[in-house]
Scaffold this motif. Structure first.
Motif, mmCIF file in Angstrom:
data_model
loop_
_atom_site.group_PDB
_atom_site.id
_atom_site.type_symbol
_atom_site.label_atom_id
_atom_site.label_comp_id
_atom_site.label_asym_id
_atom_site.label_seq_id
_atom_site.Cartn_x
_atom_site.Cartn_y
_atom_site.Cartn_z
ATOM 1 N N ARG A 14 -48.304 27.903 -49.953
ATOM 2 C CA ARG A 14 -48.209 28.445 -48.599
ATOM 3 C C ARG A 14 -47.099 27.767 -47.824
ATOM 4 O O ARG A 14 -46.352 28.420 -47.084
ATOM 5 N N LEU A 15 -46.990 26.447 -47.964
ATOM 6 C CA LEU A 15 -45.931 25.716 -47.259
ATOM 7 C C LEU A 15 -44.552 26.145 -47.746
ATOM 8 O O LEU A 15 -43.617 26.287 -46.949
ATOM 9 N N ILE A 16 -44.410 26.374 -49.038
ATOM 10 C CA ILE A 16 -43.139 26.864 -49.577
ATOM 11 C C ILE A 16 -42.833 28.253 -49.015
ATOM 12 O O ILE A 16 -41.693 28.539 -48.636
ATOM 13 N N GLY A 17 -43.847 29.101 -48.930
ATOM 14 C CA GLY A 17 -43.652 30.436 -48.373
ATOM 15 C C GLY A 17 -43.233 30.397 -46.914
ATOM 16 O O GLY A 17 -42.344 31.136 -46.489
ATOM 17 N N ILE A 18 -43.848 29.531 -46.127
ATOM 18 C CA ILE A 18 -43.479 29.392 -44.716
ATOM 19 C C ILE A 18 -42.044 28.882 -44.598
ATOM 20 O O ILE A 18 -41.265 29.348 -43.764
ATOM 21 N N THR A 19 -41.684 27.928 -45.446
ATOM 22 C CA THR A 19 -40.334 27.366 -45.410
ATOM 23 C C THR A 19 -39.287 28.421 -45.746
ATOM 24 O O THR A 19 -38.263 28.540 -45.057
ATOM 25 N N PHE A 20 -39.531 29.205 -46.793
ATOM 26 C CA PHE A 20 -38.563 30.240 -47.162
ATOM 27 C C PHE A 20 -38.487 31.332 -46.104
ATOM 28 O O PHE A 20 -37.405 31.861 -45.831
ATOM 29 N N SER A 21 -39.595 31.667 -45.497
ATOM 30 C CA SER A 21 -39.590 32.660 -44.429
ATOM 31 C C SER A 21 -38.746 32.179 -43.254
ATOM 32 O O SER A 21 -37.938 32.939 -42.697
ATOM 33 N N ALA A 22 -38.906 30.919 -42.882
ATOM 34 C CA ALA A 22 -38.112 30.358 -41.794
ATOM 35 C C ALA A 22 -36.633 30.294 -42.174
ATOM 36 O O ALA A 22 -35.754 30.572 -41.347
ATOM 37 N N LEU A 23 -36.347 29.952 -43.418
ATOM 38 C CA LEU A 23 -34.964 29.883 -43.877
ATOM 39 C C LEU A 23 -34.295 31.251 -43.820
ATOM 40 O O LEU A 23 -33.162 31.382 -43.343
ATOM 41 N N PHE A 24 -34.989 32.285 -44.277
ATOM 42 C CA PHE A 24 -34.411 33.628 -44.246
ATOM 43 C C PHE A 24 -34.248 34.140 -42.811
ATOM 44 O O PHE A 24 -33.276 34.835 -42.501
ATOM 45 N N ALA A 25 -35.175 33.802 -41.920
ATOM 46 C CA ALA A 25 -35.026 34.187 -40.512
ATOM 47 C C ALA A 25 -33.814 33.495 -39.896
ATOM 48 O O ALA A 25 -33.061 34.104 -39.129
ATOM 49 N N PHE A 26 -33.619 32.215 -40.239
ATOM 50 C CA PHE A 26 -32.457 31.481 -39.747
ATOM 51 C C PHE A 26 -31.156 32.089 -40.274
ATOM 52 O O PHE A 26 -30.194 32.275 -39.514
ATOM 53 N N LEU A 27 -31.120 32.406 -41.562
ATOM 54 C CA LEU A 27 -29.914 33.011 -42.137
ATOM 55 C C LEU A 27 -29.617 34.374 -41.515
ATOM 56 O O LEU A 27 -28.466 34.707 -41.251
ATOM 57 N N HIS A 28 -30.653 35.150 -41.260
ATOM 58 C CA HIS A 28 -30.464 36.450 -40.623
ATOM 59 C C HIS A 28 -29.890 36.278 -39.223
ATOM 60 O O HIS A 28 -28.959 36.984 -38.828
ATOM 61 N N ALA A 29 -30.438 35.332 -38.470
ATOM 62 C CA ALA A 29 -29.927 35.080 -37.128
ATOM 63 C C ALA A 29 -28.488 34.581 -37.174
ATOM 64 O O ALA A 29 -27.650 34.971 -36.348
ATOM 65 N N LEU A 30 -28.183 33.740 -38.126
ATOM 66 C CA LEU A 30 -26.841 33.186 -38.249
ATOM 67 C C LEU A 30 -25.826 34.253 -38.644
ATOM 68 O O LEU A 30 -24.716 34.307 -38.097
ATOM 69 N N LEU A 31 -26.208 35.118 -39.586
ATOM 70 C CA LEU A 31 -25.274 36.145 -40.058
ATOM 71 C C LEU A 31 -25.078 37.276 -39.050
ATOM 72 O O LEU A 31 -24.029 37.915 -39.036
ATOM 73 N N THR A 32 -26.057 37.541 -38.223
ATOM 74 C CA THR A 32 -25.909 38.609 -37.230
ATOM 75 C C THR A 32 -25.433 38.088 -35.886
ATOM 76 O O THR A 32 -25.269 38.870 -34.952
ATOM 77 N N LEU A 33 -25.190 36.785 -35.760
ATOM 78 C CA LEU A 33 -24.732 36.216 -34.496
ATOM 79 C C LEU A 33 -23.412 36.818 -34.011
ATOM 80 O O LEU A 33 -23.312 37.194 -32.836
ATOM 81 N N PRO A 34 -22.389 36.950 -34.863
ATOM 82 C CA PRO A 34 -21.136 37.541 -34.345
ATOM 83 C C PRO A 34 -21.333 38.962 -33.821
ATOM 84 O O PRO A 34 -20.766 39.322 -32.777
ATOM 85 N N ALA A 35 -22.120 39.763 -34.511
ATOM 86 C CA ALA A 35 -22.350 41.134 -34.056
ATOM 87 C C ALA A 35 -23.122 41.143 -32.741
ATOM 88 O O ALA A 35 -22.824 41.937 -31.832
ATOM 89 N N ARG A 36 -24.097 40.248 -32.604
ATOM 90 C CA ARG A 36 -24.862 40.196 -31.362
ATOM 91 C C ARG A 36 -23.996 39.704 -30.200
ATOM 92 O O ARG A 36 -24.176 40.131 -29.060
#
Length: 72
Positions: free
Chosen positions: A39-61
């Motif tokens: 579960r902790l690994i799943g939470i960590t990967f979920s947070a990592l993917f949310a961070f990457l999504h926010a980082l990659l869409t930052l220029p467009a936003r």
């Protein structure tokens, strides 16, 4: 409601096959403890993917893009 359903299923199992019900009662905490790291690994990967999504869409936003609401 989920807890009540689980309790009713366990009571039915206790009536039908009491050794299996007692075994399930004893082993459930062990299964819960074993699943904690996953579960902790799943939470960590979920947070990592949310961070990457926010980082990659930052220029467009920054240029004014707004995400479309999810259909569903």
């Amino acid at each position: 409601m989920k807890t009540l359903t689980a309790l009713l299923i366990w009571c039915l199992l206790l009536v039908l096959c009491w050794p299996l019900a007692l075994l399930a009662l004893v082993l459930w905490p062990l299964v819960w403890l074993i699943s904690l790291p996953f579960r902790l690994i799943g939470i960590t990967f979920s947070a990592l993917f949310a961070f990457l999504h926010a980082l990659l869409t930052l220029p467009a936003r920054l240029l004014g893009w707004k995400p479309q609401p999810a259909a569903g």
